[in-house]
Design a protein around this motif. Structure first.
Motif, PDB file in Angstrom:
ATOM      1  N   SER A   1       0.609  -1.165   0.067  1.00 34.16           N
ATOM      2  CA  SER A   1      -0.042  -0.048  -0.091  1.00 34.16           C
ATOM      3  C   SER A   1       0.835   1.125   0.048  1.00 34.16           C
ATOM      4  O   SER A   1       1.900   1.243   0.628  1.00 34.16           O
ATOM      5  CB  SER A   1      -0.870   0.034   1.298  1.00 34.16           C
ATOM      6  OG  SER A   1      -1.428   1.271   1.487  1.00 34.16           O
ATOM      7  N   LYS A   2       0.427   2.467  -0.604  1.00 33.22           N
ATOM      8  CA  LYS A   2       1.125   3.580  -0.663  1.00 33.22           C
ATOM      9  C   LYS A   2       0.806   4.221   0.543  1.00 33.22           C
ATOM     10  O   LYS A   2       1.541   5.271   0.755  1.00 33.22           O
ATOM     11  CB  LYS A   2       0.575   4.146  -1.974  1.00 33.22           C
ATOM     12  CG  LYS A   2       1.006   3.848  -3.048  1.00 33.22           C
ATOM     13  CD  LYS A   2       0.705   4.553  -4.205  1.00 33.22           C
ATOM     14  CE  LYS A   2       0.698   3.965  -5.663  1.00 33.22           C
ATOM     15  NZ  LYS A   2       1.475   4.069  -6.667  1.00 33.22           N
ATOM     16  N   ASN A   3      -0.098   3.679   1.478  1.00 36.19           N
ATOM     17  CA  ASN A   3      -0.284   4.441   2.741  1.00 36.19           C
ATOM     18  C   ASN A   3       0.628   4.017   3.710  1.00 36.19           C
ATOM     19  O   ASN A   3       0.272   4.561   5.081  1.00 36.19           O
ATOM     20  CB  ASN A   3      -1.836   4.231   3.198  1.00 36.19           C
ATOM     21  CG  ASN A   3      -2.669   4.996   1.965  1.00 36.19           C
ATOM     22  OD1 ASN A   3      -2.304   6.155   1.323  1.00 36.19           O
ATOM     23  ND2 ASN A   3      -3.843   4.290   1.548  1.00 36.19           N
ATOM     24  N   ILE A   4       1.701   3.392   3.545  1.00 36.61           N
ATOM     25  CA  ILE A   4       2.437   2.513   4.682  1.00 36.61           C
ATOM     26  C   ILE A   4       3.574   3.473   4.638  1.00 36.61           C
ATOM     27  O   ILE A   4       4.234   3.551   3.468  1.00 36.61           O
ATOM     28  CB  ILE A   4       2.484   1.071   4.441  1.00 36.61           C
ATOM     29  CG1 ILE A   4       1.570   0.346   4.459  1.00 36.61           C
ATOM     30  CG2 ILE A   4       3.868   0.686   5.567  1.00 36.61           C
ATOM     31  CD1 ILE A   4       1.514  -1.103   4.199  1.00 36.61           C
ATOM     32  N   VAL A   5       4.063   4.098   5.602  1.00 34.01           N
ATOM     33  CA  VAL A   5       5.171   4.908   5.701  1.00 34.01           C
ATOM     34  C   VAL A   5       6.181   4.315   6.883  1.00 34.01           C
ATOM     35  O   VAL A   5       5.813   3.986   8.006  1.00 34.01           O
ATOM     36  CB  VAL A   5       4.852   6.509   6.243  1.00 34.01           C
ATOM     37  CG1 VAL A   5       5.975   7.157   6.039  1.00 34.01           C
ATOM     38  CG2 VAL A   5       3.927   6.978   4.927  1.00 34.01           C
TER      39      VAL A   5
ATOM     40  N   HIS B   1       8.222   4.253   9.868  1.00 31.68           N
ATOM     41  CA  HIS B   1       8.508   5.145  11.234  1.00 31.68           C
ATOM     42  C   HIS B   1       9.998   4.828  11.614  1.00 31.68           C
ATOM     43  O   HIS B   1      10.132   3.620  12.045  1.00 31.68           O
ATOM     44  CB  HIS B   1       7.536   4.756  11.961  1.00 31.68           C
ATOM     45  CG  HIS B   1       7.541   5.751  13.312  1.00 31.68           C
ATOM     46  ND1 HIS B   1       7.104   6.808  13.339  1.00 31.68           N
ATOM     47  CD2 HIS B   1       8.156   5.509  14.633  1.00 31.68           C
ATOM     48  CE1 HIS B   1       7.382   7.494  14.491  1.00 31.68           C
ATOM     49  NE2 HIS B   1       7.847   6.624  15.220  1.00 31.68           N
TER      50      HIS B   1
END
Length: 155
Positions: A2-6, A8
């Protein structure tokens, strides 16, 4: 993915953990035939490191398949996924400043190379535990060679 996983960024770095532990972190990857002695050797080294106050942990093939990888069999695809998952877990231990000793048959060079690529160059040490098939068959603590000869198990 997913492009919404960043990713940390942790507040404590691998270098900070290594400095506090007073040792380098890495993967000691034991590979070889079933019953070759991978787990025995890994556990003896872990015990020696423990007595020297070195942060370490053993990831054993059978133990991992009781939990994290309980959904995987022994097809080529499942073996590759097994090693990929273990590589990712081992990387977390390395990031935590520990020495992780892994004991996996891991028959495919490409799978071991994949794990090697996800850590830094000096963080992966492959150890081939050489043992003849005859010796492994004679040991056969899990009865796997006998079951394979009888056709009771595959792969």
């Amino acid at each position: 993915m997913s492009k919404n996983i960043v990713w940390h960024q942790a507040s404590i770095s691998k270098q900070d953990r290594r400095q506090k532990n007073n040792h380098h972190s890495c993967i000691l990857w034991f590979t070889g035939l079933s019953a070759s002695g991978k787990s025995t050797i890994a556990n003896e080294i872990a015990k020696a490191l423990f007595h020297q106050n070195v942060q370490q942990y053993v990831l054993d093939g059978d133990n991992i398949r009781h939990g994290l990888n309980h959904d995987l069999g022994f097809t080529d695809h499942d073996r590759t996924e097994n090693i990929r998952r273990i590589g990712e877990v081992a990387k977390l231990f390395v990031d935590n400043g520990q020495i992780v000793l892994t004991a996996f048959i891991s028959p495919f060079q490409a799978d071991r190379e994949l794990v090697r690529t996800i850590v830094e160059q000096d963080e992966f040490i492959e150890v081939y535990v050489e043992c003849s098939v005859e010796t492994c068959e004679n040991r056969d603590p899990k009865g796997l060679y006998e079951k394979a000869k009888k056709g009771e198990i595959q792969n």
